[in-house]
Structures are given as structure tokens and as C-alpha cells.
Motif scaffolding. Structure first.
Motif, PDB file in Angstrom:
ATOM      1  N   MET A   1     -10.231  -0.856  -3.476  1.00 11.79           N
ATOM      2  CA  MET A   1      -9.251   0.187  -3.628  1.00 11.79           C
ATOM      3  C   MET A   1      -7.989  -0.125  -2.819  1.00 11.79           C
ATOM      4  N   LEU A   2      -8.139  -0.617  -1.594  1.00 11.18           N
ATOM      5  CA  LEU A   2      -6.990  -0.968  -0.771  1.00 11.18           C
ATOM      6  C   LEU A   2      -6.150  -2.032  -1.467  1.00 11.18           C
ATOM      7  N   ASN A   3      -6.825  -3.021  -2.036  1.00 10.02           N
ATOM      8  CA  ASN A   3      -6.088  -4.103  -2.692  1.00 10.02           C
ATOM      9  C   ASN A   3      -5.272  -3.566  -3.870  1.00 10.02           C
ATOM     10  N   GLU A   4      -5.844  -2.641  -4.636  1.00  9.94           N
ATOM     11  CA  GLU A   4      -5.138  -2.074  -5.783  1.00  9.94           C
ATOM     12  C   GLU A   4      -3.943  -1.239  -5.326  1.00  9.94           C
ATOM     13  N   ASN A   5      -4.139  -0.505  -4.241  1.00 10.55           N
ATOM     14  CA  ASN A   5      -3.058   0.333  -3.727  1.00 10.55           C
ATOM     15  C   ASN A   5      -1.896  -0.503  -3.191  1.00 10.55           C
ATOM     16  N   ILE A   6      -2.213  -1.569  -2.484  1.00 11.63           N
ATOM     17  CA  ILE A   6      -1.147  -2.441  -1.964  1.00 11.63           C
ATOM     18  C   ILE A   6      -0.335  -3.002  -3.125  1.00 11.63           C
ATOM     19  N   LYS A   7      -1.025  -3.470  -4.153  1.00 14.27           N
ATOM     20  CA  LYS A   7      -0.351  -4.069  -5.303  1.00 14.27           C
ATOM     21  C   LYS A   7       0.487  -3.017  -6.054  1.00 14.27           C
ATOM     22  N   ALA A   8      -0.089  -1.828  -6.283  1.00 11.50           N
ATOM     23  CA  ALA A   8       0.626  -0.786  -7.026  1.00 11.50           C
ATOM     24  C   ALA A   8       1.867  -0.314  -6.279  1.00 11.50           C
ATOM     25  N   ILE A   9       1.730  -0.106  -4.974  1.00 13.81           N
ATOM     26  CA  ILE A   9       2.878   0.371  -4.198  1.00 13.81           C
ATOM     27  C   ILE A   9       3.951  -0.706  -4.105  1.00 13.81           C
ATOM     28  N   ARG A  10       3.514  -1.953  -3.905  1.00 13.39           N
ATOM     29  CA  ARG A  10       4.483  -3.050  -3.839  1.00 13.39           C
ATOM     30  C   ARG A  10       5.290  -3.130  -5.127  1.00 13.39           C
ATOM     31  N   LYS A  11       4.605  -3.021  -6.263  1.00 12.51           N
ATOM     32  CA  LYS A  11       5.314  -3.104  -7.544  1.00 12.51           C
ATOM     33  C   LYS A  11       6.217  -1.890  -7.748  1.00 12.51           C
ATOM     34  N   SER A  12       5.740  -0.707  -7.341  1.00 11.82           N
ATOM     35  CA  SER A  12       6.570   0.492  -7.520  1.00 11.82           C
ATOM     36  C   SER A  12       7.825   0.431  -6.657  1.00 11.82           C
ATOM     37  N   LYS A  13       7.753  -0.257  -5.528  1.00  7.10           N
ATOM     38  CA  LYS A  13       8.926  -0.414  -4.652  1.00  7.10           C
ATOM     39  C   LYS A  13       9.819  -1.557  -5.113  1.00  7.10           C
ATOM     40  N   GLY A  14       9.358  -2.300  -6.135  1.00  6.15           N
ATOM     41  CA  GLY A  14      10.167  -3.398  -6.666  1.00  6.15           C
ATOM     42  C   GLY A  14      10.182  -4.624  -5.777  1.00  6.15           C
ATOM     43  N   LEU A  15       9.116  -4.824  -5.018  1.00  6.11           N
ATOM     44  CA  LEU A  15       9.041  -5.974  -4.115  1.00  6.11           C
ATOM     45  C   LEU A  15       8.139  -7.051  -4.710  1.00  6.11           C
ATOM     46  N   SER A  16       8.511  -8.295  -4.520  1.00  5.50           N
ATOM     47  CA  SER A  16       7.624  -9.399  -4.877  1.00  5.50           C
ATOM     48  C   SER A  16       6.685  -9.651  -3.693  1.00  5.50           C
ATOM     49  N   SER A  32      -1.181 -12.161  -1.206  1.00  2.00           N
ATOM     50  CA  SER A  32      -1.957 -12.423  -2.418  1.00  2.00           C
ATOM     51  C   SER A  32      -3.451 -12.180  -2.173  1.00  2.00           C
ATOM     52  N   LYS A  33      -3.967 -12.612  -1.029  1.00  2.00           N
ATOM     53  CA  LYS A  33      -5.383 -12.406  -0.710  1.00  2.00           C
ATOM     54  C   LYS A  33      -5.699 -10.919  -0.544  1.00  2.00           C
ATOM     55  N   TRP A  34      -4.775 -10.166   0.061  1.00  2.11           N
ATOM     56  CA  TRP A  34      -4.991  -8.728   0.185  1.00  2.11           C
ATOM     57  C   TRP A  34      -5.087  -8.081  -1.193  1.00  2.11           C
ATOM     58  N   GLU A  35      -4.179  -8.468  -2.086  1.00  6.90           N
ATOM     59  CA  GLU A  35      -4.141  -7.858  -3.410  1.00  6.90           C
ATOM     60  C   GLU A  35      -5.331  -8.284  -4.276  1.00  6.90           C
ATOM     61  N   GLN A  36      -5.895  -9.454  -4.015  1.00  5.87           N
ATOM     62  CA  GLN A  36      -7.063  -9.910  -4.771  1.00  5.87           C
ATOM     63  C   GLN A  36      -8.366  -9.385  -4.165  1.00  5.87           C
ATOM     64  N   GLY A  37      -8.287  -8.781  -3.001  1.00  4.73           N
ATOM     65  CA  GLY A  37      -9.461  -8.250  -2.330  1.00  4.73           C
ATOM     66  C   GLY A  37     -10.259  -9.311  -1.600  1.00  4.73           C
ATOM     67  N   LEU A  38      -9.655 -10.485  -1.360  1.00  7.74           N
ATOM     68  CA  LEU A  38     -10.338 -11.560  -0.657  1.00  7.74           C
ATOM     69  C   LEU A  38     -10.289 -11.368   0.860  1.00  7.74           C
ATOM     70  N   SER A  39      -9.313 -10.596   1.332  1.00  8.86           N
ATOM     71  CA  SER A  39      -9.224 -10.258   2.749  1.00  8.86           C
ATOM     72  C   SER A  39      -8.552  -8.893   2.867  1.00  8.86           C
ATOM     73  N   VAL A  40      -8.601  -8.329   4.066  1.00  4.48           N
ATOM     74  CA  VAL A  40      -7.970  -7.021   4.308  1.00  4.48           C
ATOM     75  C   VAL A  40      -7.073  -7.132   5.537  1.00  4.48           C
ATOM     76  N   PRO A  41      -5.992  -6.372   5.542  1.00  3.49           N
ATOM     77  CA  PRO A  41      -5.123  -6.392   6.719  1.00  3.49           C
ATOM     78  C   PRO A  41      -5.781  -5.656   7.887  1.00  3.49           C
ATOM     79  N   ASP A  42      -5.478  -6.112   9.108  1.00  3.61           N
ATOM     80  CA  ASP A  42      -6.015  -5.421  10.283  1.00  3.61           C
ATOM     81  C   ASP A  42      -5.246  -4.109  10.487  1.00  3.61           C
ATOM     82  N   SER A  43      -5.638  -3.329  11.498  1.00  2.00           N
ATOM     83  CA  SER A  43      -5.056  -2.001  11.693  1.00  2.00           C
ATOM     84  C   SER A  43      -3.557  -2.061  11.989  1.00  2.00           C
ATOM     85  N   ASP A  44      -3.123  -3.035  12.768  1.00  2.00           N
ATOM     86  CA  ASP A  44      -1.692  -3.153  13.060  1.00  2.00           C
ATOM     87  C   ASP A  44      -0.912  -3.478  11.791  1.00  2.00           C
ATOM     88  N   MET A  45      -1.497  -4.338  10.951  1.00  2.00           N
ATOM     89  CA  MET A  45      -0.826  -4.713   9.717  1.00  2.00           C
ATOM     90  C   MET A  45      -0.809  -3.530   8.737  1.00  2.00           C
TER      91      MET A  45
END
Length: 169
Positions: A1-16, A32-45
Motif C-alpha cells: 500500500m505504501l508503494n502504491e501511495n508513493i507512486k500515486a502521489i508522485r504522479k499527481s504532483k507531476g514529479l518524475s 523505484s524500489k519504494w514504488e515497486q515494494g522492494l524496500s521501504v523508506p525509514d521514518s526520517d525519509m
């Protein structure tokens, strides 16, 4: 779910992915790894992501973010149209009120001029030996003197205001 949200918000903001990576000081592959669900950002990120996206962290973690649908855009468009109509009506109402205020000001100036003309400065014949009458006479004279000099300019300005606020249909 986090990966999908990062990708959706990034696209809605018009960012590559690259632009997001630059804003977060990471490499594009990390995004790319965050959006594919291969890794997750830490709390600071996650905090940095929420700041860049101007979105709460809870939205990144839990809520599904969807692209606006055509029906949503139609609803927004309809609301904006209603708001524009309300603003146009408010502007018209303000213009009408201003127009009538200018007319009222002109009428008041003309009435005061007529009143001063008919009274012919009666205070000039008063006995100024009484201090209260002297003060009152000076006040009347000062008002008349100032009014006769300032009122024509105000009258001209009000007439110009009437012309500028004239409703043209």
C-alpha cells in the motif's frame, strides 16, 4: 500500500522519479524500489516524503490515493462555476451600491449648497460678544468656508464615480 501511495502521489504532483529523488537527496533507483515494494523508506525519509508531497504521513501509510476521475473533475468544475457566479453577483452588487452612494453624495452636496445659498450666512449678523455664540459662529463660518471650497471637487469626483459605475447592458 505504501508503494502504491508513493507512486500515486508522485504522479499527481507531476514529479518524475528522478525529480523526487533529487528533492529527497537519494538516487532514482531508491524511489523505484519504494514504488515497486522492494524496500521501504525509514521514518526520517517518510517525514521528508510527506513534506515534499505536502501530505500527512498517515496518507502515505494507510490511505489509498486514487487519481481524480472524470466525474470528480466535473463536480469540481460545477463547484467552480457556482463560485464564479457568486463572485460575479457580489461584484455587481458592490458596483450597484457604490453607484448609489455616489448619487447620494451628489444629492447631499447639492442640498447643502442650496441650504447655504438660501440661508445667506445668517451668522454674520450675530452678536459675537457672547463667547458661546462666537464659537458657534466661527464653527458655522469655518464649515461654510471649507464646504464651498472642497465640495465642488468632491462633487466632480462623485459624478465621475457615477459615470464609471454606470451599468452598461
Amino acid at each position: 500500500m505504501l508503494n502504491e501511495n508513493i507512486k500515486a502521489i508522485r504522479k499527481s504532483k507531476g514529479l518524475s522519479q528522478q525529480e523526487l529523488a533529487v528533492k529527497l537527496n537519494v538516487v532514482r533507483q531508491t524511489v523505484s524500489k519504494w514504488e515497486q515494494g522492494l524496500s521501504v523508506p525509514d521514518s526520517d525519509m517518510l517525514l521528508s516524503l510527506s513534506e515534499v508531497f505536502e501530505t500527512p504521513v498517515s496518507a502515505l501509510l494507510g490511505e489509498n490515493i486514487t487519481e481524480p476521475q472524470a466525474d470528480d473533475l466535473k463536480a469540481i468544475s460545477a463547484k467552480l462555476e457556482v463560485i464564479n457566479l457568486q463572485l460575479a453577483q457580489r461584484k455587481t452588487t458592490r458596483k450597484r451600491i457604490l453607484h448609489w452612494l455616489f448619487i447620494t453624495l451628489c444629492a447631499a452636496i447639492v442640498i447643502i449648497f442650496a441650504l447655504l445659498w438660501t440661508l445667506e450666512s445668517p451668522y454674520l449678523g450675530w452678536d459675537y460678544s457672547d463667547p458661546e455664540i462666537a464659537v458657534l459662529g466661527v464653527a458655522f463660518h469655518s464649515f461654510e468656508w471649507l464646504f464651498v471650497r472642497v465640495a465642488p471637487m468632491i462633487l466632480i469626483g462623485a459624478i465621475i464615480g457615477i459615470i464609471l459605475t454606470w451599468k452598461k447592458e
